[in-house]
Design a protein around this motif. Structure first.
Motif, PDB file in Angstrom:
ATOM      1  N   THR A 139       0.842  -1.195   0.000  1.00  0.00           N
ATOM      2  CA  THR A 139       0.000   0.000   0.000  1.00  0.00           C
ATOM      3  C   THR A 139       0.878   1.245   0.000  1.00  0.00           C
ATOM      4  N   VAL A 140       0.364   2.306  -0.593  1.00  0.00           N
ATOM      5  CA  VAL A 140       1.122   3.552  -0.719  1.00  0.00           C
ATOM      6  C   VAL A 140       0.252   4.743  -0.351  1.00  0.00           C
ATOM      7  N   GLN A 153       1.944  16.161  -6.180  1.00  0.00           N
ATOM      8  CA  GLN A 153       3.323  16.631  -6.248  1.00  0.00           C
ATOM      9  C   GLN A 153       3.339  18.120  -5.885  1.00  0.00           C
ATOM     10  N   ARG A 154       3.955  18.454  -4.791  1.00  0.00           N
ATOM     11  CA  ARG A 154       4.037  19.846  -4.350  1.00  0.00           C
ATOM     12  C   ARG A 154       5.266  20.012  -3.469  1.00  0.00           C
ATOM     13  N   ASN A 155       5.607  21.266  -3.148  1.00  0.00           N
ATOM     14  CA  ASN A 155       6.791  21.543  -2.329  1.00  0.00           C
ATOM     15  C   ASN A 155       6.662  20.963  -0.928  1.00  0.00           C
ATOM     16  N   SER A 156       5.447  20.917  -0.423  1.00  0.00           N
ATOM     17  CA  SER A 156       5.226  20.405   0.935  1.00  0.00           C
ATOM     18  C   SER A 156       4.938  18.905   0.950  1.00  0.00           C
ATOM     19  N   LYS A 157       5.315  18.241  -0.118  1.00  0.00           N
ATOM     20  CA  LYS A 157       5.041  16.811  -0.250  1.00  0.00           C
ATOM     21  C   LYS A 157       5.655  16.026   0.908  1.00  0.00           C
ATOM     22  N   VAL A 158       4.902  15.027   1.380  1.00  0.00           N
ATOM     23  CA  VAL A 158       5.388  14.143   2.440  1.00  0.00           C
ATOM     24  C   VAL A 158       6.373  13.150   1.828  1.00  0.00           C
ATOM     25  N   ASN A 159       7.607  13.135   2.346  1.00  0.00           N
ATOM     26  CA  ASN A 159       8.643  12.269   1.797  1.00  0.00           C
ATOM     27  C   ASN A 159       8.978  11.085   2.691  1.00  0.00           C
ATOM     28  N   LYS A 160       8.631  11.176   3.972  1.00  0.00           N
ATOM     29  CA  LYS A 160       8.898  10.071   4.900  1.00  0.00           C
ATOM     30  C   LYS A 160       7.762   9.979   5.892  1.00  0.00           C
ATOM     31  N   VAL A 161       7.664   8.838   6.550  1.00  0.00           N
ATOM     32  CA  VAL A 161       6.536   8.564   7.442  1.00  0.00           C
ATOM     33  C   VAL A 161       6.415   9.624   8.528  1.00  0.00           C
ATOM     34  N   GLU A 192       5.786   4.412   0.687  1.00  0.00           N
ATOM     35  CA  GLU A 192       5.204   3.120   1.031  1.00  0.00           C
ATOM     36  C   GLU A 192       4.629   3.148   2.444  1.00  0.00           C
ATOM     37  N   ILE A 193       3.396   2.712   2.558  1.00  0.00           N
ATOM     38  CA  ILE A 193       2.749   2.621   3.875  1.00  0.00           C
ATOM     39  C   ILE A 193       2.927   1.224   4.449  1.00  0.00           C
ATOM     40  N   SER A 194       2.806   0.230   3.586  1.00  0.00           N
ATOM     41  CA  SER A 194       2.988  -1.148   4.023  1.00  0.00           C
ATOM     42  C   SER A 194       3.673  -1.921   2.909  1.00  0.00           C
ATOM     43  N   PRO A 195       4.658  -2.767   3.234  1.00  0.00           N
ATOM     44  CA  PRO A 195       5.328  -3.556   2.199  1.00  0.00           C
ATOM     45  C   PRO A 195       4.379  -4.595   1.605  1.00  0.00           C
ATOM     46  N   LYS A 196       4.823  -5.236   0.544  1.00  0.00           N
ATOM     47  CA  LYS A 196       3.991  -6.225  -0.130  1.00  0.00           C
ATOM     48  C   LYS A 196       3.638  -7.383   0.797  1.00  0.00           C
ATOM     49  N   SER A 197       2.397  -7.825   0.680  1.00  0.00           N
ATOM     50  CA  SER A 197       1.947  -9.010   1.415  1.00  0.00           C
ATOM     51  C   SER A 197       0.962  -9.765   0.544  1.00  0.00           C
ATOM     52  N   ASP A 198       0.709 -11.027   0.899  1.00  0.00           N
ATOM     53  CA  ASP A 198      -0.178 -11.869   0.095  1.00  0.00           C
ATOM     54  C   ASP A 198      -1.601 -11.324   0.076  1.00  0.00           C
TER      55      ASP A 198
END
Length: 466
Positions: free
Chosen positions: A136-137, A142-150, A227-233
């Motif tokens: 999940t993502v 796209q903007r200057n105040s974009k969130v780049n890390k959690v 990325e919010i959560s890595p790949k899962s089944d």
């Protein structure tokens, strides 16, 4: 002043929504619908003749494009239904909890939503072998105040789909990184939340990675890099008490993975971004517009004269010609409604390739059939199915089935009764019966024809506004 109002609004939102992941969260009181699911397994489904699957209306799951049903889940399910020897009935839902409810109540047999398997969901249903993996993502502009890390999500408001796994994932991030989030859950499908971000109605949402990537190909200013959560089944869900259905699905899935079919479907809907963009943004797509074909206006005019829902007539036109004005069958039927030369002449069609003449000629024929059956079958919905069968195979053969229903003590005003005997017109015991005038007919094909149109009509009703 604006900053003060924003601060007050933010405090209010956090007061109402921001404690969702803490011990203050109130447990939902809900019926334990997953206990004692309806006993319904593969044998009963095959005997019934159709399988019901819950799907989502989205650019990757299920939608209408130029009258045609499309989508990853749809094509996979259609292949599965063919493998099982049954017809496919789809139920469109965006509420995942409601999907689990329908499953356990026996109103659905599969949830085909690529669900992440977790402990909570395993209470509600049994899961097939994984169809693949999905992460999940975060979706943002796209903007200057974009969130780049959690950590940059601290004090942010994130709107997500209700009852999805995203809330659980965000809560885990909040706890792990020591940040505070306001999570607002709302009903809707993933595409609708992405569209809200695009239109600046919300700042953030969370979707499956593949959905995010597909949408990012449509919109250049969309960012799905965090990325919010890595790949899962991910898998489909069936009732706990349907082990035979689960086993059959797993066998089918294993076979399709070996042949490369699943990879082909994945590439078609998740990797071919140009085609996906074209289909999803076409005015003739249920995702972008509310049109089925270039002939909707003509179809609506014809449907009004019949007293039909225009989407029903559109389903018939699609079944006959795929909206191709130059279509010609092996038997010589032509035009939008595939009329034979003798019918064209009878109903005044001079140019069968002219969409207006072709359509109105077919409509006049349908009106004739309606008059033929009106007194015998007064109920409109039952009569429409009989009319459709008559349009396909001729009203004489359908009248034979109607007579057989009377002879054998069945309800002659009920389509199911007529369909039963229409299907038996390949059996000498029935097509040689003295009450039968026209003899042998492949009546089962006409029954399937009616089913195809009504199933398509159900989809049009759900996905296209009247």
């Amino acid at each position: 002043m604006k900053q003060t109002l924003y601060t007050i609004s933010l405090i209010l939102i956090f007061t109402l929504f921001g404690v969702q992941c803490t011990f203050f969260e109130r447990e939902k009181k809900q019926e334990n619908f997953w206990e004692n699911p309806v006993p319904l397994d593969l044998e009963e489904i095959v005997k019934r003749g159709f399988i019901r699957a819950v799907v989502d209306n989205s650019s990757t799951s299920y939608y209408i494009y130029r009258g045609r049903r499309m989508g990853y889940e749809f094509e996979m399910l259609r292949n599965l239904a063919n493998h099982l020897g049954v017809r496919l009935h789809l139920i469109v839902k965006s509420d995942i909890n409601e999907a689990f409810y329908l499953l356990n109540r026996g109103q659905a047999d599969i949830i085909a939503m690529n669900l992440e398997i977790n402990e909570e969901r395993q209470k509600y249903a049994s899961f097939t072998e994984p169809l693949g993996q999905m992460g999940t993502v975060l979706v943002q502009k796209q903007r200057n105040s974009k969130v780049n890390k959690v950590e940059d999500l601290h004090n942010k408001i994130i709107h997500i789909r209700k009852d999805a796994v995203y809330k659980e994932q965000l809560c885990a991030l909040q706890k792990e990184h020591g940040i505070s989030l306001a999570i607002i859950e709302e009903k809707g499908d993933s595409d609708s939340f992405v569209n809200k971000v695009v239109k600046n109605q919300i700042d953030f949402t969370v979707v499956d990675r593949v959905v995010g990537l597909v949408n990012a190909t449509y919109y250049d200013d969309l960012d799905v890099s965090l990325e919010i959560s890595p790949k899962s089944d991910v898998a489909w869900a069936v009732r706990h008490n349907a082990p035979d259905l689960k086993s059959s699905i797993n066998d089918w899935l294993s076979q399709k993975q070996k042949t490369g079919y699943t990879n082909m479907m994945y590439a078609k809907y998740f990797q071919n971004s140009k085609n996906s963009y074209f289909r999803s943004n076409s005015p003739f797509s249920s995702l972008a517009g509310n049109s089925i074909s270039p002939f909707d206006g003509l179809i609506q005019e014809g449907a009004e004269s019949l007293g039909w829902d225009w989407r029903l007539l559109a389903s018939l036109v699609y079944k006959e010609s795929r909206f191709d004005t130059t279509a010609t069958s092996y038997a010589g039927a032509v035009g939008l409604l595939q009329l034979m030369p003798v019918t064209l002449e009878r109903f005044g069609v001079e140019d069968p390739n002219d969409p207006f003449q072709s359509l109105m000629g077919g409509v006049n024929y349908l009106r004739y059939l309606d008059r033929f059956w009106r007194e015998r079958i007064p109920e409109t919905n039952e009569r429409i199915k009989v009319i459709l069968a008559s349009y396909n195979i001729g009203h004489g053969h359908v009248e034979d089935a109607w007579k057989l229903a009377i002879k054998y003590g069945k309800n002659p005003q009920n389509w199911e009764s007529i369909a039963h005997f229409l299907s038996l017109k390949t059996d000498p015991e029935y097509y040689k019966d003295p009450v039968v005038n026209l003899g042998f007919a492949k009546g089962h094909l006409a029954v399937n024809y009616v089913d195809d149109i009504m199933i398509l009509y159900d989809s049009y009703r759900v996905l296209i506004e009247p």
